[in-house]
Design a protein around this motif. Structure first.
Motif, PDB file in Angstrom:
ATOM      1  N   TRP A   5     -18.917  -9.531   7.089  1.00  0.00           N
ATOM      2  CA  TRP A   5     -19.705  -8.303   7.283  1.00  0.00           C
ATOM      3  C   TRP A   5     -18.799  -7.084   7.417  1.00  0.00           C
ATOM      4  CZ3 TRP A   5     -23.060 -10.796  11.718  1.00  0.00           C
ATOM      5  CH2 TRP A   5     -23.861 -11.799  11.150  1.00  0.00           C
ATOM      6  N   ARG A  56     -28.754 -15.219   8.774  1.00  0.00           N
ATOM      7  CA  ARG A  56     -27.670 -15.019   7.802  1.00  0.00           C
ATOM      8  C   ARG A  56     -28.238 -14.631   6.436  1.00  0.00           C
ATOM      9  NH1 ARG A  56     -25.526 -19.324   8.729  1.00  0.00           N
ATOM     10  NH2 ARG A  56     -23.671 -18.752   9.949  1.00  0.00           N
ATOM     11  N   GLN A  75     -16.363 -16.340  10.250  1.00  0.00           N
ATOM     12  CA  GLN A  75     -16.443 -15.935   8.843  1.00  0.00           C
ATOM     13  C   GLN A  75     -17.574 -14.947   8.594  1.00  0.00           C
ATOM     14  OE1 GLN A  75     -16.091 -19.091  10.080  1.00  0.00           O
ATOM     15  NE2 GLN A  75     -15.802 -20.524   8.373  1.00  0.00           N
ATOM     16  N   ASP A  76     -18.671 -15.107   9.315  1.00  0.00           N
ATOM     17  CA  ASP A  76     -19.792 -14.177   9.175  1.00  0.00           C
ATOM     18  C   ASP A  76     -19.359 -12.761   9.539  1.00  0.00           C
ATOM     19  OD1 ASP A  76     -22.237 -15.914   8.564  1.00  0.00           O
ATOM     20  OD2 ASP A  76     -21.447 -16.903  10.341  1.00  0.00           O
ATOM     21  N   ALA A  92     -18.832 -14.275   4.095  1.00  0.00           N
ATOM     22  CA  ALA A  92     -19.954 -14.441   5.013  1.00  0.00           C
ATOM     23  C   ALA A  92     -20.884 -15.579   4.594  1.00  0.00           C
ATOM     24  CB  ALA A  92     -20.740 -13.136   5.109  1.00  0.00           C
ATOM     25  N   SER A  93     -20.766 -16.018   3.357  1.00  0.00           N
ATOM     26  CA  SER A  93     -21.604 -17.124   2.887  1.00  0.00           C
ATOM     27  C   SER A  93     -20.984 -18.488   3.162  1.00  0.00           C
ATOM     28  CB  SER A  93     -21.859 -16.992   1.379  1.00  0.00           C
ATOM     29  OG  SER A  93     -20.707 -17.349   0.621  1.00  0.00           O
ATOM     30  N   LEU A 135     -23.757 -18.697  13.970  1.00  0.00           N
ATOM     31  CA  LEU A 135     -22.872 -17.656  13.466  1.00  0.00           C
ATOM     32  C   LEU A 135     -21.423 -18.011  13.779  1.00  0.00           C
ATOM     33  CD1 LEU A 135     -24.741 -14.339  14.332  1.00  0.00           C
ATOM     34  CD2 LEU A 135     -24.660 -15.577  12.164  1.00  0.00           C
ATOM     35  N   GLN A 136     -20.543 -17.752  12.817  1.00  0.00           N
ATOM     36  CA  GLN A 136     -19.139 -18.094  12.953  1.00  0.00           C
ATOM     37  C   GLN A 136     -18.277 -16.867  12.659  1.00  0.00           C
ATOM     38  OE1 GLN A 136     -18.297 -21.614  10.589  1.00  0.00           O
ATOM     39  NE2 GLN A 136     -20.266 -22.537  11.119  1.00  0.00           N
ATOM     40  N   LEU A 173     -27.407 -10.955   4.622  1.00  0.00           N
ATOM     41  CA  LEU A 173     -26.766 -10.857   3.312  1.00  0.00           C
ATOM     42  C   LEU A 173     -27.691 -10.193   2.296  1.00  0.00           C
ATOM     43  CD1 LEU A 173     -24.823 -14.241   2.948  1.00  0.00           C
ATOM     44  CD2 LEU A 173     -23.967 -11.985   3.602  1.00  0.00           C
ATOM     45  N   ASP A 202     -28.689 -23.821   8.422  1.00  0.00           N
ATOM     46  CA  ASP A 202     -28.579 -22.613   9.233  1.00  0.00           C
ATOM     47  C   ASP A 202     -27.622 -22.841  10.396  1.00  0.00           C
ATOM     48  OD1 ASP A 202     -29.047 -20.042  10.158  1.00  0.00           O
ATOM     49  OD2 ASP A 202     -30.793 -20.655  11.358  1.00  0.00           O
TER      50      ASP A 202
END
Length: 291
Positions: A142, A62, A137-138, A199-200, A134-135, A66, A131
C-alpha cells in the motif's frame, strides 16, 4: 483447464477486455477518432477490478482495498489523459496508423494484452476465497502504491502546466520531479503496480504467483517498447543539437528519482547496470551519448 481459468476469472476478464477494447477500436477505425485510446485502457482496469470484486462477492478487506486503489488510479489517469488530449488535439502516436487498419488493430490488441496482464494480481486476489490476516506485505504494498500514485500524479500535472505555458513552447520539461528523472510518471506507474503485486502476495499460492508477470510486463513495456524509448527518440530528434539538453540528459536519471548532482557524477557502467540508462535511449544523439 477451463475450470481453472474460470475459477480465477481469467477467461472472463480476457473476454471482457477484448470486447471492451474492440468497441473502442471500431470507433477509432470508423470515425478516425483517437482521443479515447488512453481513456479506454485506463477505464478497462477499473472495470476488471470492480467486476471481479462484485462477482466473487466475498468483500474481504484486502480485496476491497486493492480494488479501490485500482479504481483511484484508473479514474484519475483516464480523466487526466482524456482532458489532455481534448485540449492538445490529435494523438501523434496514431499519425501513421489512422490510414492503416492493420497497424491500428495491432495497437488495440496490444492494449488489451496490457490491461489483462497488468491486472492479474487484482484479478486473482478478488477471485480468491482465502483471507489471511493482514501482513507486512500488505502495508508495504500500500505504501509503494501511494508513493507511486503521488509521483505519477504530480509529474503529470507538472508537465501539463509546463506545456501549457506559452513561455515554454519548444522546450523540454525539466522542472519539479522532471529535474530528478526524465520520466518520473513512468517511475510512479511502475512503483504503484509493483505495490499492488506486493500487497497481493499474502493470498497467492502455487501457480498463482505467476501474477508477477503483470508488473514485469508493465516494466518491460515502459523500459523497452512503448514508453521511454519512443519519448527519448522524439526528444533527441528535437533537442539533440542543444547543449543544455545534452547536459540535462547526461545528469538526469532516466527513471528513478535521483539528484542530478549524484546521477551526473556516476560512471556509465553504474548507470547502465543499475539505473536503466540503456544505450537505446541515446542512439539518436548525433555527437555524444550519455556519459
Amino acid at each position: 483447464m477451463a475450470t481453472v481459468l474460470d475459477s480465477h476469472f481469467l477467461a472472463l476478464t480476457a473476454i471482457v477486455t477484448v470486447v471492451y477494447q474492440s468497441l473502442f477500436f471500431v470507433v477509432t477505425a470508423l470515425l478516425k477518432f483517437d482521443k479515447v485510446t488512453d481513456f479506454a485502457g485506463s477505464t478497462n482496469f477499473v472495470i476488471i477490478a470492480l467486476l471481479t470484486l462484485i462477482l466473487r462477492g466475498t468483500w474481504h478487506f484486502r480485496q476491497v482495498i486493492l480494488t479501490v486503489l485500482v479504481l483511484i488510479w484508473g479514474v484519475r489517469l483516464a480523466l487526466f489523459l482524456l482532458m489532455r488530449i481534448l485540449k492538445w488535439g490529435e494523438d501523434r502516436r496514431f499519425d501513421e496508423m489512422r490510414s492503416n487498419l492493420g497497424k491500428l488493430a495491432i495497437f488495440w490488441t496490444f492494449q488489451a494484452v496490457w490491461v489483462w496482464t497488468v491486472s492479474l494480481p487484482v484479478t486473482v486476489v478478488n477471485a480468491s476465497n482465502r483471507d489471511p490476516p493482514l501482513q507486512a506485505q500488505d502495508v508495504v504494498g500500500w505504501i509503494m502504491w501511494f508513493l507511486g500514485f503521488l509521483v505519477e500524479a504530480v509529474a503529470d500535472q507538472q508537465k501539463l502546466n509546463f506545456k501549457n505555458s506559452p513561455e515554454n513552447r519548444g522546450k523540454w520539461c525539466n522542472i519539479g520531479l522532471w529535474s530528478y528523472s526524465r520520466h518520473p510518471n513512468y517511475f510512479g506507474e511502475i512503483l504503484l503496480w509493483w505495490g499492488i503485486f506486493v500487497a497481493s502476495t499474502p493470498v497467492l499460492e502455487g501457480s498463482e504467483w505467476l501474477v508477477i508477470l503483470g508488473p514485469i510486463f508493465l516494466t518491460l513495456l515502459l523500459l523497452f517498447v512503448s514508453g521511454i524509448p519512443l519519448l527519448e527518440e522524439s526528444a533527441d530528434k528535437k533537442y539533440s543539437n542543444v547543449a543544455s539538453y545534452r547536459t540535462y540528459k547526461r545528469t538526469t536519471s532516466p527513471l528513478i528519482l535521483l539528484p542530478p548532482s549524484v546521477y551526473g557524477n556516476l560512471p556509465l557502467w553504474v548507470k547502465t547496470s543499475f539505473l536503466f540508462e540503456f544505450p537505446l535511449y541515446s542512439r539518436n544523439l548525433p555527437d555524444e551519448g550519455v556519459n
